[in-house]
Write a protein that holds these residues in place. Sequence first.
Motif, PDB file in Angstrom:
ATOM      1  N   LEU A  84      -3.082   5.511 -15.297  1.00  0.00           N
ATOM      2  CA  LEU A  84      -2.453   5.657 -13.976  1.00  0.00           C
ATOM      3  C   LEU A  84      -2.369   4.332 -13.230  1.00  0.00           C
ATOM      4  O   LEU A  84      -1.971   4.301 -12.060  1.00  0.00           O
ATOM      5  CB  LEU A  84      -3.251   6.667 -13.137  1.00  0.00           C
ATOM      6  CG  LEU A  84      -3.174   8.115 -13.628  1.00  0.00           C
ATOM      7  CD1 LEU A  84      -4.226   8.980 -12.942  1.00  0.00           C
ATOM      8  CD2 LEU A  84      -1.779   8.688 -13.381  1.00  0.00           C
ATOM      9  N   GLU A  85      -2.716   3.232 -13.899  1.00  0.00           N
ATOM     10  CA  GLU A  85      -2.823   1.953 -13.191  1.00  0.00           C
ATOM     11  C   GLU A  85      -1.483   1.408 -12.703  1.00  0.00           C
ATOM     12  O   GLU A  85      -1.438   0.720 -11.678  1.00  0.00           O
ATOM     13  CB  GLU A  85      -3.569   0.914 -14.041  1.00  0.00           C
ATOM     14  CG  GLU A  85      -2.835   0.380 -15.247  1.00  0.00           C
ATOM     15  CD  GLU A  85      -2.882   1.304 -16.453  1.00  0.00           C
ATOM     16  OE1 GLU A  85      -3.335   2.450 -16.327  1.00  0.00           O
ATOM     17  OE2 GLU A  85      -2.444   0.868 -17.531  1.00  0.00           O
ATOM     18  N   GLN A  86      -0.402   1.711 -13.423  1.00  0.00           N
ATOM     19  CA  GLN A  86       0.900   1.121 -13.050  1.00  0.00           C
ATOM     20  C   GLN A  86       1.393   1.595 -11.689  1.00  0.00           C
ATOM     21  O   GLN A  86       1.959   0.820 -10.924  1.00  0.00           O
ATOM     22  CB  GLN A  86       1.966   1.418 -14.125  1.00  0.00           C
ATOM     23  CG  GLN A  86       1.704   0.723 -15.448  1.00  0.00           C
ATOM     24  CD  GLN A  86       1.571  -0.802 -15.322  1.00  0.00           C
ATOM     25  OE1 GLN A  86       2.184  -1.414 -14.451  1.00  0.00           O
ATOM     26  NE2 GLN A  86       0.747  -1.414 -16.160  1.00  0.00           N
ATOM     27  N   GLU A  87       1.159   2.870 -11.408  1.00  0.00           N
ATOM     28  CA  GLU A  87       1.666   3.421 -10.133  1.00  0.00           C
ATOM     29  C   GLU A  87       0.651   3.350  -8.995  1.00  0.00           C
ATOM     30  O   GLU A  87       0.944   3.762  -7.878  1.00  0.00           O
ATOM     31  CB  GLU A  87       2.073   4.895 -10.314  1.00  0.00           C
ATOM     32  CG  GLU A  87       3.285   5.100 -11.172  1.00  0.00           C
ATOM     33  CD  GLU A  87       2.960   6.021 -12.334  1.00  0.00           C
ATOM     34  OE1 GLU A  87       3.528   7.113 -12.380  1.00  0.00           O
ATOM     35  OE2 GLU A  87       2.116   5.642 -13.160  1.00  0.00           O
ATOM     36  N   ALA A  88      -0.530   2.839  -9.286  1.00  0.00           N
ATOM     37  CA  ALA A  88      -1.598   2.885  -8.283  1.00  0.00           C
ATOM     38  C   ALA A  88      -1.352   1.916  -7.128  1.00  0.00           C
ATOM     39  O   ALA A  88      -1.097   0.731  -7.349  1.00  0.00           O
ATOM     40  CB  ALA A  88      -2.940   2.579  -8.940  1.00  0.00           C
ATOM     41  N   VAL A  89      -1.407   2.438  -5.923  1.00  0.00           N
ATOM     42  CA  VAL A  89      -1.337   1.590  -4.732  1.00  0.00           C
ATOM     43  C   VAL A  89      -2.333   2.133  -3.705  1.00  0.00           C
ATOM     44  O   VAL A  89      -2.643   3.325  -3.707  1.00  0.00           O
ATOM     45  CB  VAL A  89       0.069   1.565  -4.061  1.00  0.00           C
ATOM     46  CG1 VAL A  89       1.031   0.679  -4.798  1.00  0.00           C
ATOM     47  CG2 VAL A  89       0.615   2.962  -3.881  1.00  0.00           C
ATOM     48  N   ILE A  90      -2.801   1.237  -2.852  1.00  0.00           N
ATOM     49  CA  ILE A  90      -3.693   1.711  -1.791  1.00  0.00           C
ATOM     50  C   ILE A  90      -2.840   1.875  -0.540  1.00  0.00           C
ATOM     51  O   ILE A  90      -2.314   0.894  -0.005  1.00  0.00           O
ATOM     52  CB  ILE A  90      -4.851   0.723  -1.552  1.00  0.00           C
ATOM     53  CG1 ILE A  90      -5.658   0.548  -2.842  1.00  0.00           C
ATOM     54  CG2 ILE A  90      -5.756   1.213  -0.427  1.00  0.00           C
ATOM     55  CD1 ILE A  90      -6.624  -0.612  -2.816  1.00  0.00           C
ATOM     56  N   THR A  91      -2.688   3.134  -0.125  1.00  0.00           N
ATOM     57  CA  THR A  91      -1.813   3.398   1.021  1.00  0.00           C
ATOM     58  C   THR A  91      -2.630   3.450   2.319  1.00  0.00           C
ATOM     59  O   THR A  91      -3.818   3.718   2.294  1.00  0.00           O
ATOM     60  CB  THR A  91      -1.071   4.739   0.816  1.00  0.00           C
ATOM     61  OG1 THR A  91      -2.013   5.692   0.327  1.00  0.00           O
ATOM     62  CG2 THR A  91       0.065   4.595  -0.171  1.00  0.00           C
ATOM     63  N   GLU A  92      -1.942   3.197   3.406  1.00  0.00           N
ATOM     64  CA  GLU A  92      -2.581   3.236   4.727  1.00  0.00           C
ATOM     65  C   GLU A  92      -2.824   4.686   5.127  1.00  0.00           C
ATOM     66  O   GLU A  92      -1.983   5.548   4.873  1.00  0.00           O
ATOM     67  CB  GLU A  92      -1.658   2.596   5.770  1.00  0.00           C
ATOM     68  CG  GLU A  92      -1.706   1.080   5.791  1.00  0.00           C
ATOM     69  CD  GLU A  92      -3.083   0.543   6.160  1.00  0.00           C
ATOM     70  OE1 GLU A  92      -3.654   1.021   7.159  1.00  0.00           O
ATOM     71  OE2 GLU A  92      -3.585  -0.336   5.437  1.00  0.00           O
ATOM     72  N   ALA A  93      -3.916   4.949   5.751  1.00  0.00           N
ATOM     73  CA  ALA A  93      -4.185   6.290   6.274  1.00  0.00           C
ATOM     74  C   ALA A  93      -5.325   6.183   7.266  1.00  0.00           C
ATOM     75  O   ALA A  93      -5.991   5.148   7.345  1.00  0.00           O
ATOM     76  CB  ALA A  93      -4.560   7.241   5.153  1.00  0.00           C
ATOM     77  N   GLU A  94      -5.530   7.268   7.991  1.00  0.00           N
ATOM     78  CA  GLU A  94      -6.608   7.260   8.976  1.00  0.00           C
ATOM     79  C   GLU A  94      -7.916   7.705   8.322  1.00  0.00           C
ATOM     80  O   GLU A  94      -7.931   8.715   7.595  1.00  0.00           O
ATOM     81  CB  GLU A  94      -6.251   8.204  10.111  1.00  0.00           C
ATOM     82  CG  GLU A  94      -6.824   7.728  11.426  1.00  0.00           C
ATOM     83  CD  GLU A  94      -6.282   8.546  12.579  1.00  0.00           C
ATOM     84  OE1 GLU A  94      -7.102   8.997  13.385  1.00  0.00           O
ATOM     85  OE2 GLU A  94      -5.055   8.745  12.630  1.00  0.00           O
ATOM     86  N   ALA A  95      -8.970   6.965   8.580  1.00  0.00           N
ATOM     87  CA  ALA A  95     -10.271   7.352   8.034  1.00  0.00           C
ATOM     88  C   ALA A  95     -10.837   8.510   8.855  1.00  0.00           C
ATOM     89  O   ALA A  95     -10.363   8.803   9.958  1.00  0.00           O
ATOM     90  CB  ALA A  95     -11.218   6.155   8.091  1.00  0.00           C
ATOM     91  N   ALA A  96     -11.848   9.156   8.324  1.00  0.00           N
ATOM     92  CA  ALA A  96     -12.556  10.208   9.061  1.00  0.00           C
ATOM     93  C   ALA A  96     -13.268   9.573  10.256  1.00  0.00           C
ATOM     94  O   ALA A  96     -13.397   8.344  10.331  1.00  0.00           O
ATOM     95  CB  ALA A  96     -13.559  10.873   8.136  1.00  0.00           C
TER      96      ALA A  96
END
Length: 162
Positions: A84-96
């Motif tokens: 799954l490494e090719q499509e992996a990105v770290i997306t922005e989101a709100e933390a808890a």
Amino acid sequence: MDLLKLFRMQRALDEYIETEHGLQEADLFDKKVLALLVEIGELANETRCFKFWSLKQPSERKVILEEFVDGVHFILSLGLTCSLEQEAVITEAEAASSVTEQFLRVYKAVHVFKQEKSTDTYQQLLQNYFLLGRLLGFSAEEVEEAYVAKNEVNYERQQQGY
Ligand SMILES: O=c1ccn([C@H]2C[C@H](O)[C@@H](COP(=O)(O)O)O2)c(=O)[nH]1
């Protein structure tokens, strides 16, 4: 953060470890999932975020960062195991709103990913784990630097018959 660079480093380390232990053909998915769950527990223990019964201070920041990047190793390793490494990105989101709640989100994301190995569930796992890192006060640069350092230590440990 150069995620592809980290995946390349992780692939090399995993191949080294698997060759050393004669496990090139083994299915290591479940063991890596359990290893990740254990690392998350160790990280939580160092932060002491849930220890409402104790007055002791959390471990040093450096110790917590090192535990955090142990988890990064196993998350990257699981991504590689599932290609799954090719499509992996770290997306922005709100933390808890608390570190404890974010830990619980990470645990849930691990279980959801184990049940359904997909780009989306892997993304959720990466996102929630890196949000946890941010809540713990670590910048992307610090995490990358600490990952590179621990990756090196992992080779040394293998060479010393760890
Ligand atoms: O296939 C593997 C097995 C282990 N590790 C790394 C991740 C952690 O940084 C470390 C685990 O160390 P201990 O929990 O044994 O201290 O080994 C990998 O990267 N890939």
